[in-house]
Design a protein around this motif. Structure first.
Motif, PDB file in Angstrom:
ATOM      1  N   ARG A  19       0.835  -1.200   0.000  1.00 55.93           N
ATOM      2  CA  ARG A  19       0.000   0.000   0.000  1.00 55.93           C
ATOM      3  C   ARG A  19       0.877   1.260   0.000  1.00 55.93           C
ATOM      4  N   ASN A  20       1.901   1.258   0.861  1.00 60.74           N
ATOM      5  CA  ASN A  20       2.841   2.391   0.888  1.00 60.74           C
ATOM      6  C   ASN A  20       3.514   2.551  -0.471  1.00 60.74           C
ATOM      7  N   ARG A  21       3.959   1.416  -1.033  1.00 61.37           N
ATOM      8  CA  ARG A  21       4.703   1.455  -2.291  1.00 61.37           C
ATOM      9  C   ARG A  21       3.840   2.058  -3.403  1.00 61.37           C
ATOM     10  N   GLY A  22       2.583   1.662  -3.434  1.00 63.70           N
ATOM     11  CA  GLY A  22       1.666   2.181  -4.447  1.00 63.70           C
ATOM     12  C   GLY A  22       1.484   3.686  -4.305  1.00 63.70           C
TER      13      GLY A  22
ATOM     14  N   PHE B  76       3.662   5.758  -2.909  1.00 67.84           N
ATOM     15  CA  PHE B  76       4.917   6.407  -3.301  1.00 67.84           C
ATOM     16  C   PHE B  76       5.035   6.480  -4.817  1.00 67.84           C
ATOM     17  N   GLU B  77       4.686   5.387  -5.489  1.00 71.59           N
ATOM     18  CA  GLU B  77       4.810   5.367  -6.952  1.00 71.59           C
ATOM     19  C   GLU B  77       3.861   6.369  -7.589  1.00 71.59           C
ATOM     20  N   ALA B  78       2.654   6.436  -7.084  1.00 73.66           N
ATOM     21  CA  ALA B  78       1.663   7.339  -7.661  1.00 73.66           C
ATOM     22  C   ALA B  78       2.092   8.797  -7.514  1.00 73.66           C
TER      23      ALA B  78
ATOM     24  N   LEU C 176       3.047  13.408   7.585  1.00 74.14           N
ATOM     25  CA  LEU C 176       4.086  14.225   6.960  1.00 74.14           C
ATOM     26  C   LEU C 176       3.580  15.107   5.819  1.00 74.14           C
ATOM     27  N   ASN C 177       2.420  14.764   5.272  1.00 68.43           N
ATOM     28  CA  ASN C 177       1.895  15.484   4.098  1.00 68.43           C
ATOM     29  C   ASN C 177       2.943  15.619   2.990  1.00 68.43           C
ATOM     30  N   ILE C 178       3.451  14.503   2.544  1.00 67.14           N
ATOM     31  CA  ILE C 178       4.526  14.517   1.541  1.00 67.14           C
ATOM     32  C   ILE C 178       3.993  15.031   0.201  1.00 67.14           C
ATOM     33  N   THR C 179       4.775  15.905  -0.421  1.00 65.78           N
ATOM     34  CA  THR C 179       4.371  16.411  -1.736  1.00 65.78           C
ATOM     35  C   THR C 179       4.905  15.496  -2.840  1.00 65.78           C
ATOM     36  N   ASP C 180       4.446  15.714  -4.060  1.00 68.17           N
ATOM     37  CA  ASP C 180       4.853  14.873  -5.193  1.00 68.17           C
ATOM     38  C   ASP C 180       6.304  15.150  -5.591  1.00 68.17           C
ATOM     39  N   ASN C 181       6.894  14.185  -6.298  1.00 68.68           N
ATOM     40  CA  ASN C 181       8.256  14.315  -6.845  1.00 68.68           C
ATOM     41  C   ASN C 181       9.294  14.658  -5.783  1.00 68.68           C
ATOM     42  N   THR C 182       9.319  13.885  -4.727  1.00 60.08           N
ATOM     43  CA  THR C 182      10.245  14.150  -3.621  1.00 60.08           C
ATOM     44  C   THR C 182      10.997  12.874  -3.235  1.00 60.08           C
ATOM     45  N   VAL C 183      11.906  13.046  -2.290  1.00 55.27           N
ATOM     46  CA  VAL C 183      12.640  11.887  -1.773  1.00 55.27           C
ATOM     47  C   VAL C 183      12.296  11.718  -0.295  1.00 55.27           C
TER      48      VAL C 183
END
Lengths: 281, 113
Positions: A86-89, A91-93, A172-179
């Protein structure tokens, strides 16, 4: 659950903190006097509790008292694997490149991370999840460089699991295209079994450790993609054959890549940055 | 000591399956664990009583089938037994191998009442 074995129960033991929400370095939970845990090693008292006293007079069967065999055939780490997927999906999206940093305590994970973040933060947007049994220390170090960070305290737990990552990622509210850098609990054994949904796993070993570590603790090297050999500035002072270390590691995992560096002097850091940028794209 | 997590994983599966079957408790649990699964059998025994206390598994008999490690060489196709992840092919010495048995860590069956 069990105080002596070195592990918490994974549920009540884990807590997740944002350093910005906490004013002091003290972590918020107080250790309520742990009740003496009850290891029932003294042969559990089997008190045969068949309480229907031979009811021979009525002839209908108690169907629910019949034995039934369930062919389960289910992986024990199934729940962790599902949450990791679920996490991986996720992250990929969102095109998040997630790294799971693993090593024994003291190999320099946090120092490596600190330096990397300082050097690259203008080029790459980073997010960090810190895993430790106790304290906010590592998260505070990362927060000091102005990088969004969440600390997971595993209590007595010896590794991070994917459901804690799932909760931390939401906070964390991670934004797109990040590490996303996930610094696992310093432990070269347990974290190897628990997929967090990371894109790549990076094992860090320092020159102050023995060259036979990869075959002493093979599982971690078997499951990693990259091996960073840290503290190469100490090579003149320590007795380690780096080539032998690599040979041992390659026996366990022939696909493992290596980068030698020193997070203190900065030597070799560019190779690591190149790897990071190449993998990210 | 991740064995406690493993034991709690087993408890969760047993609780779920027992509830699904409308049963009360487990009398026998059969596990399949490979020698390369990363589980220390002694540690698992040690944490077991604490993990199963007050669960459907508390009085269950536990049967573990241990599966020996087996690998197939990528270079010469030899199938061989392995004790360690770093064992190389006995025929050609290659380190490239696929593990075909020994990583198992699963609940095979439950006998519930």
């Amino acid at each position: 659950m069990c105080g002596t074995c070195g592990c918490g129960n994974g549920e009540n033991g884990v807590s997740i903190h944002n350093p910005k929400d906490l004013k002091t370095n003290e972590h918020g939970h107080h250790h309520h006097d742990e009740p003496a845990h009850e290891h029932t090693h003294d042969g559990h008292t089997h008190t045969h509790s068949h309480d229907h006293a031979h009811a021979h007079e009525h002839d209908h069967q108690h169907a629910h008292h019949q034995k039934k065999v369930i062919e389960v055939e289910q992986d024990i780490l199934h729940h962790n694997d599902v949450m990791a997927a679920r996490n991986r999906g996720y992250f990929e999206a969102k095109n998040i490149f997630a790294l799971n940093l693993v090593s024994s305590p003291g190999s320099g994970k946090t120092s490596l991370l600190e330096r990397t973040l300082k050097d690259l933060k203008t080029e790459i947007p980073f997010f960090v999840i810190e895993g430790d049994q106790q304290t906010m220390n590592d998260a505070n170090r990362i927060a000091a460089i102005d990088i969004p960070v969440i600390q997971i305290n595993t209590g007595k737990g010896c590794h991070l699991e994917s459901d804690a990552i799932f909760d931390a990622v939401k906070r964390l509210n991670i934004t797109d295209n990040t590490v996303l850098m996930i610094e696992n609990v310093g432990n070269l054994v347990c974290p190897s079994m628990f997929d967090l949904g990371e894109s790549k796993r990076v094992v860090i070993i320092s020159t102050t450790e023995g060259e036979d570590k990869p075959i002493k603790y093979p599982d971690m090297f078997h499951t990693s993609d990259l091996c960073i050999i840290n503290k190469i500035d100490l090579l003149p002072y320590v007795h380690i054959d780096v080539e032998k270390l690599k040979q041992h590691a390659l026996k366990v995992n022939p696909k493992l890549q290596f980068i030698e560096l020193s997070a203190t002097t900065g030597e070799g850091m560019n190779t690591w940055y190149d790897w990071l940028k190449k993998q990210k794209n | 000591m991740h064995e406690l997590s493993v034991a709690l994983g087993i408890v969760k599966i047993a609780e779920d399956e027992t509830a699904k079957a409308g049963a009360e408790k487990v009398e026998l649990i059969e596990l399949e664990i490979g020698t390369l699964a990363g589980v220390d059998f002694e540690s698992l025994e040690f944490v077991w009583p604490a993990a199963v206390k007050d669960t459907v598994l508390e009085f269950a008999l536990k049967k573990i089938s241990v599966l020996k490690g087996k690998a197939k060489c990528v270079d010469c196709d030899t199938v061989f037994e392995i004790q360690h992840l770093y064992d190389s092919c006995p025929e050609c010495g290659s380190n490239f191998k696929g593990i075909i048995q020994g990583k198992e860590l699963r609940v095979k069956a439950l006998e519930v009442v």
